[in-house]
Design a protein around this motif. Sequence first.
Motif, PDB file in Angstrom:
ATOM      1  N   VAL A 146       0.869  -1.174   0.000  1.00  0.00           N
ATOM      2  CA  VAL A 146       0.000   0.000   0.000  1.00  0.00           C
ATOM      3  C   VAL A 146       0.906   1.224   0.000  1.00  0.00           C
ATOM      4  CG1 VAL A 146      -1.841   1.249   1.179  1.00  0.00           C
ATOM      5  CG2 VAL A 146      -1.778  -1.262   1.274  1.00  0.00           C
ATOM      6  N   ARG A 147       0.884   1.956  -1.081  1.00  0.00           N
ATOM      7  CA  ARG A 147       1.754   3.113  -1.250  1.00  0.00           C
ATOM      8  C   ARG A 147       1.116   4.354  -0.612  1.00  0.00           C
ATOM      9  NH1 ARG A 147       5.367   2.451  -5.697  1.00  0.00           N
ATOM     10  NH2 ARG A 147       5.261   4.689  -6.119  1.00  0.00           N
ATOM     11  N   PHE A 148       1.926   5.098   0.117  1.00  0.00           N
ATOM     12  CA  PHE A 148       1.496   6.353   0.721  1.00  0.00           C
ATOM     13  C   PHE A 148       2.153   7.482  -0.070  1.00  0.00           C
ATOM     14  CE2 PHE A 148      -0.028   3.512   3.754  1.00  0.00           C
ATOM     15  CZ  PHE A 148      -0.835   4.167   4.680  1.00  0.00           C
ATOM     16  N   GLU A 149       1.368   8.083  -0.945  1.00  0.00           N
ATOM     17  CA  GLU A 149       1.902   9.022  -1.926  1.00  0.00           C
ATOM     18  C   GLU A 149       2.353  10.343  -1.320  1.00  0.00           C
ATOM     19  OE1 GLU A 149       2.490   8.169  -4.965  1.00  0.00           O
ATOM     20  OE2 GLU A 149       1.419   6.237  -4.994  1.00  0.00           O
ATOM     21  N   ASN A 150       1.867  10.670  -0.136  1.00  0.00           N
ATOM     22  CA  ASN A 150       2.216  11.936   0.508  1.00  0.00           C
ATOM     23  C   ASN A 150       2.985  11.720   1.809  1.00  0.00           C
ATOM     24  OD1 ASN A 150       0.928  13.835  -1.357  1.00  0.00           O
ATOM     25  ND2 ASN A 150      -0.985  12.902  -0.668  1.00  0.00           N
ATOM     26  N   SER A 151       3.751  10.631   1.862  1.00  0.00           N
ATOM     27  CA  SER A 151       4.490  10.303   3.081  1.00  0.00           C
ATOM     28  C   SER A 151       5.959  10.068   2.791  1.00  0.00           C
ATOM     29  CB  SER A 151       3.931   9.029   3.731  1.00  0.00           C
ATOM     30  OG  SER A 151       2.673   9.240   4.309  1.00  0.00           O
ATOM     31  N   GLY A 152       6.768  10.440   3.803  1.00  0.00           N
ATOM     32  CA  GLY A 152       8.140   9.998   3.873  1.00  0.00           C
ATOM     33  C   GLY A 152       8.201   8.759   4.756  1.00  0.00           C
ATOM     34  N   HIS A 153       9.245   8.688   5.578  1.00  0.00           N
ATOM     35  CA  HIS A 153       9.376   7.536   6.473  1.00  0.00           C
ATOM     36  C   HIS A 153       8.280   7.550   7.536  1.00  0.00           C
ATOM     37  CE1 HIS A 153      11.440   4.164   8.184  1.00  0.00           C
ATOM     38  NE2 HIS A 153      11.753   4.788   9.308  1.00  0.00           N
ATOM     39  N   GLY A 154       7.970   8.719   8.054  1.00  0.00           N
ATOM     40  CA  GLY A 154       7.036   8.828   9.168  1.00  0.00           C
ATOM     41  C   GLY A 154       5.590   8.891   8.728  1.00  0.00           C
ATOM     42  N   LEU A 155       5.111   7.861   8.064  1.00  0.00           N
ATOM     43  CA  LEU A 155       3.756   7.858   7.524  1.00  0.00           C
ATOM     44  C   LEU A 155       2.688   7.947   8.602  1.00  0.00           C
ATOM     45  CD1 LEU A 155       2.957   4.244   6.198  1.00  0.00           C
ATOM     46  CD2 LEU A 155       4.824   4.755   7.736  1.00  0.00           C
ATOM     47  N   VAL A 156       3.018   7.583   9.852  1.00  0.00           N
ATOM     48  CA  VAL A 156       2.019   7.672  10.920  1.00  0.00           C
ATOM     49  C   VAL A 156       1.638   9.118  11.219  1.00  0.00           C
ATOM     50  CG1 VAL A 156       2.659   5.484  11.980  1.00  0.00           C
ATOM     51  CG2 VAL A 156       3.782   7.590  12.734  1.00  0.00           C
ATOM     52  N   ALA A 157       2.518  10.059  10.865  1.00  0.00           N
ATOM     53  CA  ALA A 157       2.206  11.483  11.042  1.00  0.00           C
ATOM     54  C   ALA A 157       1.937  12.164   9.709  1.00  0.00           C
ATOM     55  CB  ALA A 157       3.348  12.193  11.766  1.00  0.00           C
ATOM     56  N   ASP A 158       2.608  11.724   8.639  1.00  0.00           N
ATOM     57  CA  ASP A 158       2.381  12.323   7.332  1.00  0.00           C
ATOM     58  C   ASP A 158       0.962  12.082   6.832  1.00  0.00           C
ATOM     59  OD1 ASP A 158       4.778  13.633   6.697  1.00  0.00           O
ATOM     60  OD2 ASP A 158       5.722  11.809   5.961  1.00  0.00           O
ATOM     61  N   GLU A 159       0.473  10.853   6.976  1.00  0.00           N
ATOM     62  CA  GLU A 159      -0.880  10.515   6.521  1.00  0.00           C
ATOM     63  C   GLU A 159      -1.586   9.710   7.608  1.00  0.00           C
ATOM     64  OE1 GLU A 159      -1.456   9.728   2.130  1.00  0.00           O
ATOM     65  OE2 GLU A 159       0.712   9.321   2.293  1.00  0.00           O
ATOM     66  N   THR A 160      -1.826  10.391   8.730  1.00  0.00           N
ATOM     67  CA  THR A 160      -2.377   9.732   9.911  1.00  0.00           C
ATOM     68  C   THR A 160      -3.729   9.104   9.633  1.00  0.00           C
ATOM     69  OG1 THR A 160      -1.234  11.354  11.290  1.00  0.00           O
ATOM     70  CG2 THR A 160      -2.942  10.035  12.346  1.00  0.00           C
ATOM     71  N   GLU A 161      -4.608   9.832   8.996  1.00  0.00           N
ATOM     72  CA  GLU A 161      -5.958   9.328   8.750  1.00  0.00           C
ATOM     73  C   GLU A 161      -5.918   8.072   7.879  1.00  0.00           C
ATOM     74  OE1 GLU A 161     -10.268  10.809   6.898  1.00  0.00           O
ATOM     75  OE2 GLU A 161      -8.626  12.235   7.178  1.00  0.00           O
TER      76      GLU A 161
END
Length: 267
Positions: free
Chosen positions: A241-256
């Motif tokens: 599952v790719r997170f297009e608006n995240s760096g390493h810290g996806l838990v804060a970059d794309e929390t929702e």
Amino acid sequence: MTSIEVEDGVEVFVRDMGMGDPIVFLHGWPLDHRMFEYQYQYLLDEGFRCIGIDLRGFGESDKPYGDYSYDRFADDVRAVLDELDVEGVTLAGFSMGGATATHYMSRHDEAYVDKLALLGAASPVITEKPDFPEGLDEAEVNPLIEGARTDRAKMNADFDEMLFYTDQSEEMMNWIWSLGMKASGQATVASAKTWRDADLRPDMNDITVPTKVYHGVHDEVTPIETTGEILTEGIQNAELVRFENSGHGLVADETEKINEELATFAN
């Protein structure tokens, strides 16, 4: 909240919340279980049981001088799950915690775990190997280790700047920094050597449970091409599952997004 004594007498801190289907969280380097605060809030409201473990050397766990290998971390996780005797676990590991999770699945035959969630996992390989030239040059990692030895406060601040793709508040950055400073210096150095040097590729063959690989496309710490995509190819039941608006810290970059993904997967 409790502490569980593992086989060498070390007390490992565990935060156990809620009553539903269990999700066990393994944090990244050099943080602790509190990095998942905004996942806990959402998932508890959705009816899940959230279990956060501070790996030895970090957070509220004991900080002995000595072994900070993936074998040691995986054995500690097994001791915690043995004590809790919890079934049907979704094991969620971020970064170094993701590598601990993949190694746990192999070393302990997937005990207690029905599903595996890997968030920006530092697995299977981070740095270059003779048969893996795609990895990071060790020269990119060694300054973190040297910085932890000589000015850990500055190293943590510099590393925190690498974590996120989206802008974070100054207060959020200060909080993340404080989590890193809760760790012991020796654990920070020793575990960094662990994730720098590890080759966990053989572990992928032993993972059979449904696995979701959540990874930021802008990740500069564990690049998606050399970690997330390889995990997806190597684990038989894995989906990326790719997170297009995240760096390493996806838990804060794309929390929702990560919260909704975890709730759907663990359900």
